[in-house]
Scaffold this motif. Sequence first.
Motif, PDB file in Angstrom:
ATOM      1  N   ALA A 217       0.834  -1.212   0.000  1.00 46.43           N
ATOM      2  CA  ALA A 217       0.000   0.000   0.000  1.00 46.43           C
ATOM      3  C   ALA A 217       0.865   1.257   0.000  1.00 46.43           C
ATOM      4  CB  ALA A 217      -0.938  -0.011   1.198  1.00 46.43           C
ATOM      5  N   ARG A 218       1.904   1.267   0.834  1.00 48.69           N
ATOM      6  CA  ARG A 218       2.756   2.457   0.912  1.00 48.69           C
ATOM      7  C   ARG A 218       3.535   2.675  -0.386  1.00 48.69           C
ATOM      8  NH1 ARG A 218       2.997   0.502   6.228  1.00 48.69           N
ATOM      9  NH2 ARG A 218       4.782  -0.850   5.766  1.00 48.69           N
ATOM     10  N   ALA A 219       4.014   1.597  -0.993  1.00 44.97           N
ATOM     11  CA  ALA A 219       4.776   1.730  -2.231  1.00 44.97           C
ATOM     12  C   ALA A 219       3.917   2.272  -3.365  1.00 44.97           C
ATOM     13  CB  ALA A 219       5.382   0.383  -2.624  1.00 44.97           C
ATOM     14  N   LEU A 220       2.685   1.814  -3.455  1.00 49.90           N
ATOM     15  CA  LEU A 220       1.791   2.317  -4.499  1.00 49.90           C
ATOM     16  C   LEU A 220       1.395   3.758  -4.234  1.00 49.90           C
ATOM     17  CD1 LEU A 220      -0.506  -0.785  -5.134  1.00 49.90           C
ATOM     18  CD2 LEU A 220       1.434   0.008  -6.497  1.00 49.90           C
ATOM     19  N   ALA A 221       1.220   4.108  -2.965  1.00 52.88           N
ATOM     20  CA  ALA A 221       0.871   5.486  -2.622  1.00 52.88           C
ATOM     21  C   ALA A 221       2.011   6.450  -2.948  1.00 52.88           C
ATOM     22  CB  ALA A 221       0.514   5.582  -1.136  1.00 52.88           C
ATOM     23  N   GLU A 222       3.257   5.946  -2.943  1.00 56.99           N
ATOM     24  CA  GLU A 222       4.419   6.782  -3.257  1.00 56.99           C
ATOM     25  C   GLU A 222       4.585   7.007  -4.759  1.00 56.99           C
ATOM     26  OE1 GLU A 222       7.620   4.599  -1.554  1.00 56.99           O
ATOM     27  OE2 GLU A 222       7.153   5.222   0.508  1.00 56.99           O
TER      28      GLU A 222
END
Length: 314
Positions: A26-31
């Motif tokens: 989730a964090r990688a896609l949000a970045e």
Amino acid sequence: MTISNDSSAPLVVIAGITGLQGGSVARALAESDKPYRIRGLTRDPSKPTAQAFAGQGVQLVGVSLTADNVAGVAKAFQGADIVFLVTNFNEHMDKQREISEGKMMVDVAKEAGVKLLIWSGLESLSALSGGKFSRVEFFDAKSDITEYAKQSGVPLVVVQAGYYATNIFEGSYALKKQPDGSYVFGLPVPATTSVPVIDVAHDYGLYVRAAVENPALGAGSEVQSGTLISFGEMVAKLSEVSGKKITYVQMTREVFIEATGMPEYGPMLADMFQAFEVHGYYGPRPTTRTDLLAREPRSWADFLDATAVKDLLP
């Protein structure tokens, strides 16, 4: 860091969003500079970790990802363009249950017509060793699910998680503090045995994001995360960073199993490490090139530099 609510953005469904792997995805896609809608699946959406994602724009869905909940999982996957799947053997220690749950989610993803299924698989250490190391059920279960997903025809990328950087500090085979304040880390393999270490929470999602965004790692690819380093090198660097005397000890298989305090699980762990020594964590497969990722993942040294090591030492 933004998560889109634009209906034209791909919808990514993430199983286990409050876990280390799901949260990292989730964090990688949000970045990313590309827009994604994210639907996070969790048994308990009220958990603080889940609510933190909700505050960032993640749509939370409370669902049990068990084999008998096909209808609930189908509803959770509805409309998904991309699905990330992970199973957790340690929750129940049941190989057949893990396989059943994984196959069910593959079936539901295919029925939902997803454009890409990303699966957190592992190698079969039993197959790699010709049956010699046959007790590592959580590796073999994930390998069975991988083969099932390949045969299903669903567009698939397998993103294998490397050896968790936190493992040396946690669990039954973590390093042990000695009466004189020093530490010992013991395994049933030589110090030269290497594993692909990864800071899972910080970096696993990078590899999943690459599977989504980099054509070189699209459907049909297998991605191996982490950076190879030997256990001896890990211990030496940890000793240097912490300022503590930390010694690697090669144990016999029998002493290691006894030291785990788990007569049923210990042989499984012993097989796992001995398979790593003889056949490698990924078998003959190399780790995936980091230049295919959006940024460099942390090395073991980077992980230690970024971590309050004194708080992790027992």
